[in-house]
Design a protein around this motif. Structure first.
Motif, mmCIF file in Angstrom:
data_model
loop_
_atom_site.group_PDB
_atom_site.id
_atom_site.type_symbol
_atom_site.label_atom_id
_atom_site.label_comp_id
_atom_site.label_asym_id
_atom_site.label_seq_id
_atom_site.Cartn_x
_atom_site.Cartn_y
_atom_site.Cartn_z
ATOM 1 N N THR A 170 7.110 1.067 7.846
ATOM 2 C CA THR A 170 8.092 0.298 7.084
ATOM 3 C C THR A 170 7.486 -0.933 6.434
ATOM 4 N N ARG A 171 7.925 -1.245 5.214
ATOM 5 C CA ARG A 171 7.622 -2.535 4.577
ATOM 6 C C ARG A 171 8.648 -3.564 5.063
ATOM 7 N N THR A 172 8.187 -4.781 5.351
ATOM 8 C CA THR A 172 9.076 -5.812 5.897
ATOM 9 C C THR A 172 8.892 -7.109 5.114
ATOM 10 N N PRO A 173 9.492 -7.244 3.949
ATOM 11 C CA PRO A 173 9.317 -8.448 3.133
ATOM 12 C C PRO A 173 9.594 -9.728 3.914
ATOM 13 N N GLY A 174 8.669 -10.680 3.784
ATOM 14 C CA GLY A 174 8.831 -11.978 4.437
ATOM 15 C C GLY A 174 8.522 -11.991 5.914
ATOM 16 N N ARG A 175 8.057 -10.874 6.481
ATOM 17 C CA ARG A 175 7.889 -10.818 7.940
ATOM 18 C C ARG A 175 6.515 -10.280 8.344
ATOM 19 N N TYR A 176 5.508 -10.585 7.544
ATOM 20 C CA TYR A 176 4.143 -10.182 7.894
ATOM 21 C C TYR A 176 3.444 -11.336 8.609
ATOM 22 N N THR A 177 3.569 -11.347 9.928
ATOM 23 C CA THR A 177 2.884 -12.341 10.747
ATOM 24 C C THR A 177 2.172 -11.633 11.891
ATOM 25 N N SER A 199 -2.388 -10.209 -4.779
ATOM 26 C CA SER A 199 -1.025 -10.723 -4.740
ATOM 27 C C SER A 199 -0.511 -11.051 -6.144
ATOM 28 N N LYS A 200 -1.348 -11.685 -6.947
ATOM 29 C CA LYS A 200 -0.941 -12.124 -8.286
ATOM 30 C C LYS A 200 -0.632 -10.948 -9.205
ATOM 31 N N TYR A 201 -1.470 -9.933 -9.201
ATOM 32 C CA TYR A 201 -1.343 -8.858 -10.182
ATOM 33 C C TYR A 201 -0.596 -7.632 -9.678
ATOM 34 N N LEU A 202 -0.525 -7.444 -8.361
ATOM 35 C CA LEU A 202 0.192 -6.289 -7.823
ATOM 36 C C LEU A 202 1.586 -6.661 -7.342
ATOM 37 N N GLY A 203 1.727 -7.861 -6.754
ATOM 38 C CA GLY A 203 3.042 -8.330 -6.338
ATOM 39 C C GLY A 203 3.501 -7.741 -5.021
ATOM 40 N N ASP A 204 4.382 -8.472 -4.352
ATOM 41 C CA ASP A 204 4.952 -7.978 -3.098
ATOM 42 C C ASP A 204 5.566 -6.597 -3.331
ATOM 43 N N PRO A 249 -5.389 2.737 -8.846
ATOM 44 C CA PRO A 249 -5.607 2.229 -7.485
ATOM 45 C C PRO A 249 -6.167 3.308 -6.568
ATOM 46 N N PRO A 250 -7.089 2.940 -5.661
ATOM 47 C CA PRO A 250 -7.565 3.910 -4.675
ATOM 48 C C PRO A 250 -6.470 4.237 -3.667
ATOM 49 N N GLN A 251 -6.674 5.313 -2.929
ATOM 50 C CA GLN A 251 -5.640 5.797 -2.022
ATOM 51 C C GLN A 251 -5.224 4.746 -1.009
ATOM 52 N N ASN A 252 -6.193 3.996 -0.453
ATOM 53 C CA ASN A 252 -5.818 3.047 0.595
ATOM 54 C C ASN A 252 -4.912 1.941 0.050
ATOM 55 N N LEU A 253 -5.114 1.507 -1.196
ATOM 56 C CA LEU A 253 -4.253 0.462 -1.753
ATOM 57 C C LEU A 253 -2.871 0.996 -2.126
ATOM 58 N N LYS A 254 -2.773 2.266 -2.477
ATOM 59 C CA LYS A 254 -1.451 2.840 -2.727
ATOM 60 C C LYS A 254 -0.581 2.742 -1.475
ATOM 61 N N GLU A 255 -1.210 2.801 -0.313
ATOM 62 C CA GLU A 255 -0.474 2.798 0.957
ATOM 63 C C GLU A 255 -0.341 1.400 1.558
ATOM 64 N N TYR A 256 -0.571 0.382 0.763
ATOM 65 C CA TYR A 256 -0.667 -1.008 1.246
ATOM 66 C C TYR A 256 0.343 -1.869 0.503
ATOM 67 N N ASP A 257 1.091 -2.666 1.239
ATOM 68 C CA ASP A 257 1.994 -3.633 0.624
ATOM 69 C C ASP A 257 1.206 -4.893 0.284
ATOM 70 N N PRO A 258 1.048 -5.237 -0.999
ATOM 71 C CA PRO A 258 0.252 -6.417 -1.358
ATOM 72 C C PRO A 258 0.811 -7.738 -0.841
ATOM 73 N N GLU A 259 2.009 -7.729 -0.259
ATOM 74 C CA GLU A 259 2.483 -8.956 0.377
ATOM 75 C C GLU A 259 1.595 -9.342 1.558
ATOM 76 N N TRP A 260 0.940 -8.357 2.168
ATOM 77 C CA TRP A 260 -0.071 -8.672 3.182
ATOM 78 C C TRP A 260 -1.090 -9.651 2.610
ATOM 79 N N ALA A 261 -1.579 -9.359 1.397
ATOM 80 C CA ALA A 261 -2.598 -10.202 0.773
ATOM 81 C C ALA A 261 -2.073 -11.622 0.578
ATOM 82 N N ARG A 262 -0.833 -11.745 0.133
ATOM 83 C CA ARG A 262 -0.250 -13.084 -0.047
ATOM 84 C C ARG A 262 -0.137 -13.811 1.283
ATOM 85 N N ALA A 263 0.253 -13.086 2.332
ATOM 86 C CA ALA A 263 0.406 -13.717 3.643
ATOM 87 C C ALA A 263 -0.919 -14.283 4.139
#
Length: 322
Positions: free
Chosen positions: A85-92, A171-176, A210-224
Motif C-alpha cells: 500500500t501507498r501511505t501518503p504523509g506516513r513514510y517514517t 521528488s521534484k519531477y516525479l511527485g508523490d 522509468p526502470p522497473q524498480n522505480l515503477k514500483e516505488y512511491d517517490p514520496e519516499w524520496a521526499r521523506a
C-alpha cells in the motif's frame, strides 16, 4: 504534468508489475497490505529480508533459492514499494518498523533473524532496538546509511552530502505517488541539478522510460528522506544505543568526493565505527565486515557470498534451535 503522471502503483497493476518466479501473498497490518514471498521449509530458522529504497522483494530473487536451503525466508515489500500500500504523509521509520513488528507476529510467528539492505538496513537496526521482546534473534545491517541518511547526523556527512540530491530530483519531477511523472524533464535536468558523480550514476539508469524498480516505488519516499521527515522521532544514535540483539554490519564500497568531502557510498568509515561503538555500548556483540569492492547490494550482486556471509555469522552466534 509529464507523460507518466499517475501511471504507476497498486492502482495501475497492468502498467506497473511483471511476473516473478515465486508466488506472492499479502498480509494486512490494519493500515497497510504488505506484499511478500516466503521460501524454505517451515522447520528451518526464520529469516526476514527487508529491501532497500527503490527495491521491491524481488531484489532478493536470485538469492532466495540459495537462502531457501538454510532458512524459512520471508522477503517483503515495504509500504510505498512493490505491491504494498501507498501511505501518503506516513513514510517514517517508526511506521515502517511497526509494520514489520506486525508482520513478524502475524506471518512469521516465531523469533527471526533479520537482514535489511540500505534503508532496509536502517529498519533492521530499528527492529534490533525496538521490536517486541523475543521477536528478533539477531540483525544484519547490509550497507545501511546509518547517520548518512539523516539531514543533520551526529557524526559524518548527512544526506545532502551524499545521495540527497538524487532523492530531491525524483521528488521534484516525479511527485508523490507519481503525481507529476515528468520523467523526460528529469532526465534533461539531471546534468545540471545533480553533482557530477551523481549525474554520472543517473546516466546509467536515466533511459527513455522509468526502470522497473522505480515503477514500483512511491517517490514520496524520496521526499521523506530529502527533507528528513522519514526520521521524525527516530534519531539514529538514540536508536543504536537501544539495540538488544547481536548485529552483523557489512560495509561495502565507499569513498569521498575530493573537491567537497561528500560521501559516495552508504556510510563512511567514521560512521561505521560509531555504529559499532554504540551497539557494543548497548551490551551487544557486533561483527563488522568490510567489503570495499562490493556494490551497494551484496544480495543482488553476489547472492552466493551474501548467503555464505549470513551462514558464517549465524554459525558464530550459536543460536538455539526452533
Amino acid at each position: 504534468m509529464g507523460r507518466f503522471a499517475n501511471a504507476f502503483g497498486p492502482d495501475h497493476p497492468a502498467e506497473t508489475y511483471i511476473p516473478h518466479a515465486f508466488p506472492e501473498s499479502t498480509f494486512d497490518t490494519g493500515e497497510v497490505a504488505l506484499n511478500y514471498v516466503a521460501v524454505g521449509r517451515e522447520d528451518l530458522p526464520a529469516l526476514l529480508l527487508v529491501p532497500g529504497q527503490t527495491e521491491s522483494w524481488w531484489g532478493y530473487e536470485q538469492a532466495l533459492p540459495l537462502l531457501a536451503e538454510h532458512f524459512r525466508a520471508f522477503a517483503v515489500d515495504l509500504r510505498g514499494q512493490g505491491r504494498s500500500t501507498r501511505t501518503p504523509g506516513r513514510y517514517t521509520l517508526d511506521n515502517m518498523g511497526n509494520d514489520l513488528v506486525r508482520f513478524i507476529d502475524g506471518v512469521i510467528g516465531r523469533p527471526t533473524l533479520v537482514s535489511g539492505l540500505s534503508s532496509g538496513g536502517v529498519l533492521s537496526a530499528w527492529l534490533s532496538a525496538y521490536a517486541r521482546p523475543g521477536q528478533v534473534l539477531a540483525a544484519h545491517y547490509e550497507d545501511p546509511p546509518l547517520f548518512a541518511s539523516q539531514v543533520a547526523p551526529a557524526w559524518g556527512p548527512g544526506i545532502h552530502q551524499a545521495i540527497g540530491a538524487m532523492f530531491a530530483l525524483w521528488s521534484k519531477y516525479l511527485g508523490d505517488q507519481w503525481s507529476i511523472g515528468d520523467w523526460d524533464g528529469m532526465v534533461a535536468a539531471a546534468p545540471r541539478e545533480l553533482p557530477g558523480w551523481l549525474a554520472a550514476m543517473f546516466g546509467a539508469g536515466g533511459g527513455a522510460a522509468p526502470p522497473q524498480n522505480l515503477k514500483e516505488y512511491d517517490p514520496e519516499w524520496a521526499r521523506a528522506f530529502a527533507t528528513g521527515s522519514v526520521a521524525a522521532g527516530c534519531d539514529h544514535a538514540r536508536m543504536l544505543a537501544h539495540v538488544k540483539t547481536p548485529v552483523l554490519l557489512t560495509h561495502h564500497f565507499r569513498t569521498t568526493v575530493p573537491e567537497t568531502g561528500g560521501l559516495i557510498g552508504a556510510l563512511s568509515d567514521l560512521q561505521a565505527a560509531r555504529v559499532c561503538e554504540l551497539v557494543r555500548a548497548a551490551g551487544q556483540p557486533v561483527d563488522y565486515r568490510s567489503f570495499p569492492q562490493m556494490g551497494h547490494s551484496m544480495h543482488g550482486q553476489d547472492p552466493k557470498l551474501f548467503t555464505e556471509t549470513l551462514l558464517d555469522w549465524k554459525g558464530d552466534l550459536r543460536l538455539p534451535g526452533r
